[in-house]
Design a protein around this motif. Sequence first.
Motif, PDB file in Angstrom:
ATOM      1  N   ASP A  31      21.399   2.686 -24.127  1.00  0.00           N
ATOM      2  CA  ASP A  31      20.940   3.862 -24.859  1.00  0.00           C
ATOM      3  C   ASP A  31      19.852   4.557 -24.052  1.00  0.00           C
ATOM      4  N   SER A  32      19.574   5.774 -24.375  1.00  0.00           N
ATOM      5  CA  SER A  32      18.508   6.571 -23.755  1.00  0.00           C
ATOM      6  C   SER A  32      18.754   6.878 -22.283  1.00  0.00           C
ATOM      7  N   ILE A  33      19.996   6.718 -21.823  1.00  0.00           N
ATOM      8  CA  ILE A  33      20.362   7.148 -20.476  1.00  0.00           C
ATOM      9  C   ILE A  33      21.539   8.104 -20.597  1.00  0.00           C
ATOM     10  N   LEU A  34      21.769   8.880 -19.560  1.00  0.00           N
ATOM     11  CA  LEU A  34      22.888   9.805 -19.538  1.00  0.00           C
ATOM     12  C   LEU A  34      24.015   9.175 -18.731  1.00  0.00           C
ATOM     13  N   SER A  35      25.074   8.754 -19.427  1.00  0.00           N
ATOM     14  CA  SER A  35      26.247   8.179 -18.778  1.00  0.00           C
ATOM     15  C   SER A  35      27.239   9.301 -18.505  1.00  0.00           C
ATOM     16  N   ILE A  36      27.780   9.305 -17.287  1.00  0.00           N
ATOM     17  CA  ILE A  36      28.600  10.416 -16.837  1.00  0.00           C
ATOM     18  C   ILE A  36      30.055   9.998 -16.661  1.00  0.00           C
ATOM     19  N   GLY A  37      30.945  10.661 -17.399  1.00  0.00           N
ATOM     20  CA  GLY A  37      32.374  10.476 -17.237  1.00  0.00           C
ATOM     21  C   GLY A  37      32.918  11.500 -16.264  1.00  0.00           C
ATOM     22  N   SER A  38      34.222  11.450 -16.035  1.00  0.00           N
ATOM     23  CA  SER A  38      34.843  12.332 -15.054  1.00  0.00           C
ATOM     24  C   SER A  38      35.888  13.246 -15.679  1.00  0.00           C
ATOM     25  N   VAL A  39      35.912  14.486 -15.169  1.00  0.00           N
ATOM     26  CA  VAL A  39      36.971  15.445 -15.450  1.00  0.00           C
ATOM     27  C   VAL A  39      37.480  15.991 -14.118  1.00  0.00           C
ATOM     28  N   ASN A  40      38.645  16.639 -14.156  1.00  0.00           N
ATOM     29  CA  ASN A  40      39.151  17.295 -12.961  1.00  0.00           C
ATOM     30  C   ASN A  40      38.658  18.739 -12.923  1.00  0.00           C
ATOM     31  N   GLY A  41      39.108  19.502 -11.947  1.00  0.00           N
ATOM     32  CA  GLY A  41      38.661  20.880 -11.789  1.00  0.00           C
ATOM     33  C   GLY A  41      39.049  21.806 -12.929  1.00  0.00           C
ATOM     34  N   SER A  42      40.003  21.385 -13.762  1.00  0.00           N
ATOM     35  CA  SER A  42      40.392  22.164 -14.938  1.00  0.00           C
ATOM     36  C   SER A  42      39.672  21.707 -16.201  1.00  0.00           C
TER      37      SER A  42
END
Length: 144
Positions: A31-42
């Motif tokens: 908690d209290s952190i920014l977890s980053i997922g992935s998307v493509n260019g669209s």
Amino acid sequence: MASRKGMFVLNAAGNEGGGSWLYIGIPADADSILSIGSVNGSGIHSNFSSQGPTADGRIKPDVSTMGEGSYVCQPGYSFSAGNGTSFACPIMAGAVACLMQANPTKTNMQVLNAIKATASKSTSPDNLYGWGIPNVCAANAYLQ
């Protein structure tokens, strides 16, 4: 602990989405952190990007940035496209650095909350995109 001390912590969500274990693991589930997922260019969720929820039911990732087809520097001064949440996370780290520099009186949690409040799925977060694709200009305006 770093977040409680005022540091802004980001973590790649992980690349388990296409395997038998789909979920975000340690430390991306903190908690209290920014977890980053992935998307493509669209802006479409990358199938390899780990998803939530966390073991205790919280939505993760927090936001998603381009980690599929991201260009990275290779030895010998060349560039190539690569995939992974480890490519998505530094993109967001640069954006966070800009936000923090533009808003030096704001706390790490105020910046984190502004990013989530102004992302593309802020009103309907889910366990694939989190709060969505960040809008850094809107987050800056929110902090102002």
